[in-house]
Design an enzyme around this catalytic site. Structure first.
Site, PDB file in Angstrom:
ATOM      1  N   ASP A 175      41.207  79.620  36.003  1.00 62.94           N
ATOM      2  CA  ASP A 175      41.648  78.957  37.235  1.00 62.94           C
ATOM      3  C   ASP A 175      40.498  78.747  38.216  1.00 62.94           C
ATOM      4  O   ASP A 175      40.686  78.863  39.432  1.00 62.94           O
ATOM      5  CB  ASP A 175      42.777  79.753  37.892  1.00 62.94           C
ATOM      6  CG  ASP A 175      43.586  78.913  38.889  1.00 62.94           C
ATOM      7  OD1 ASP A 175      43.607  77.665  38.740  1.00 62.94           O
ATOM      8  OD2 ASP A 175      44.189  79.501  39.798  1.00 62.94           O
ATOM      9  N   LYS A 182      38.313  77.024  40.698  1.00 60.59           N
ATOM     10  CA  LYS A 182      38.413  75.902  41.629  1.00 60.59           C
ATOM     11  C   LYS A 182      37.798  76.371  42.940  1.00 60.59           C
ATOM     12  O   LYS A 182      37.668  77.585  43.176  1.00 60.59           O
ATOM     13  CB  LYS A 182      39.867  75.462  41.819  1.00 60.59           C
ATOM     14  CG  LYS A 182      40.804  76.557  42.303  1.00 60.59           C
ATOM     15  CD  LYS A 182      42.242  76.059  42.319  1.00 60.59           C
ATOM     16  CE  LYS A 182      43.186  77.199  42.705  1.00 60.59           C
ATOM     17  NZ  LYS A 182      44.584  76.760  42.670  1.00 60.59           N
ATOM     18  N   ASN A 193      39.294  79.254  44.943  1.00 57.92           N
ATOM     19  CA  ASN A 193      39.252  80.621  44.417  1.00 57.92           C
ATOM     20  C   ASN A 193      37.863  81.248  44.494  1.00 57.92           C
ATOM     21  O   ASN A 193      37.625  82.303  43.923  1.00 57.92           O
ATOM     22  CB  ASN A 193      39.772  80.665  42.980  1.00 57.92           C
ATOM     23  CG  ASN A 193      41.278  80.506  42.924  1.00 57.92           C
ATOM     24  OD1 ASN A 193      41.963  80.640  43.928  1.00 57.92           O
ATOM     25  ND2 ASN A 193      41.795  80.210  41.753  1.00 57.92           N
ATOM     26  N   ASP A 203      41.375  85.866  43.127  1.00 57.63           N
ATOM     27  CA  ASP A 203      42.640  85.386  42.553  1.00 57.63           C
ATOM     28  C   ASP A 203      42.599  85.372  41.025  1.00 57.63           C
ATOM     29  O   ASP A 203      42.351  84.344  40.395  1.00 57.63           O
ATOM     30  CB  ASP A 203      43.024  84.006  43.089  1.00 57.63           C
ATOM     31  CG  ASP A 203      44.473  83.666  42.758  1.00 57.63           C
ATOM     32  OD1 ASP A 203      45.126  84.412  41.998  1.00 57.63           O
ATOM     33  OD2 ASP A 203      44.960  82.628  43.252  1.00 57.63           O
ATOM     34  N   THR A 236      45.287  75.111  37.380  1.00 54.50           N
ATOM     35  CA  THR A 236      45.522  74.087  38.397  1.00 54.50           C
ATOM     36  C   THR A 236      45.340  72.725  37.745  1.00 54.50           C
ATOM     37  O   THR A 236      44.294  72.478  37.128  1.00 54.50           O
ATOM     38  CB  THR A 236      44.531  74.283  39.573  1.00 54.50           C
ATOM     39  OG1 THR A 236      44.713  75.611  40.086  1.00 54.50           O
ATOM     40  CG2 THR A 236      44.757  73.258  40.661  1.00 54.50           C
TER      41      THR A 236
END
Length: 170
Positions: A111, A113, A116, A129, A146
């Site tokens: 994840d 991004k 994060n 996260d 995501t």
């Protein structure tokens, strides 16, 4: 944000409402996040947010995390619009070192991004996260992440491994 009075240390507290965790079927994700962060905090990496402790009461689960003062990398990126090559290399190198550490422990993050990634007081990145992170020796088949950053092999549901993290860095 909370301050431990005896030590005067500041922490971020992630509060998860138990009814919501159950309703959205996130129990396993939450337990996995806690276990992975706990393992990582035993041998801390300078670019990963550390978990100090966890506890619960009748309504909430709490994760007490290292407080990172600089805010989300997303905000910094949006303000800058673009980075020059040396700056982009600087931040990409952080993520490469994070993935090297995670993958060496058979953990895929899944994840990555800008939201994060946090910036510490000195301008270094800290990954946070770990809700989609998973210990995987070879492949997993869970559709997660995501949408804007999901690697093709995740969408095709043919199994994915560490390569999905490198896709998101790209």
């Amino acid at each position: 944000i909370a301050t431990h009075l005896p030590s005067k240390c500041t922490y971020a507290i992630k509060m998860l409402k138990k009814t919501e965790v159950i309703r959205f079927q996130q129990v396993q994700h939450m337990l996995s996040e806690k276990d992975i962060l706990w393992e990582l905090s035993k041998d801390p990496h300078p670019f990963i947010v550390n978990l100090a402790t966890t506890f619960q009461d009748s309504r909430y689960l709490y994760m007490v995390l290292e407080y990172i003062i600089g805010g989300e990398f997303f905000t910094h990126l949006r303000h800058s619009v673009t980075f020059d090559s040396p700056t982009a290399k600087f931040y990409a190198a952080h993520v490469v070192l994070i993935f090297e550490s995670l993958h060496g422990r058979s953990i895929i993050y899944r994840d990555l991004k800008p939201e994060n990634l946090l910036l510490d007081a000195e301008g270094y990145l800290k990954l946070t996260d770990f809700g989609f992170a998973k210990r995987v020796d070879f492949k997993t088949y869970t559709l997660c992440g995501t949408p804007e950053y999901i690697a093709p092999e995740v969408l095709l549901n043919k199994g994915h491994g560490k390569g999905v993290d490198w896709w998101t860095l790209g």
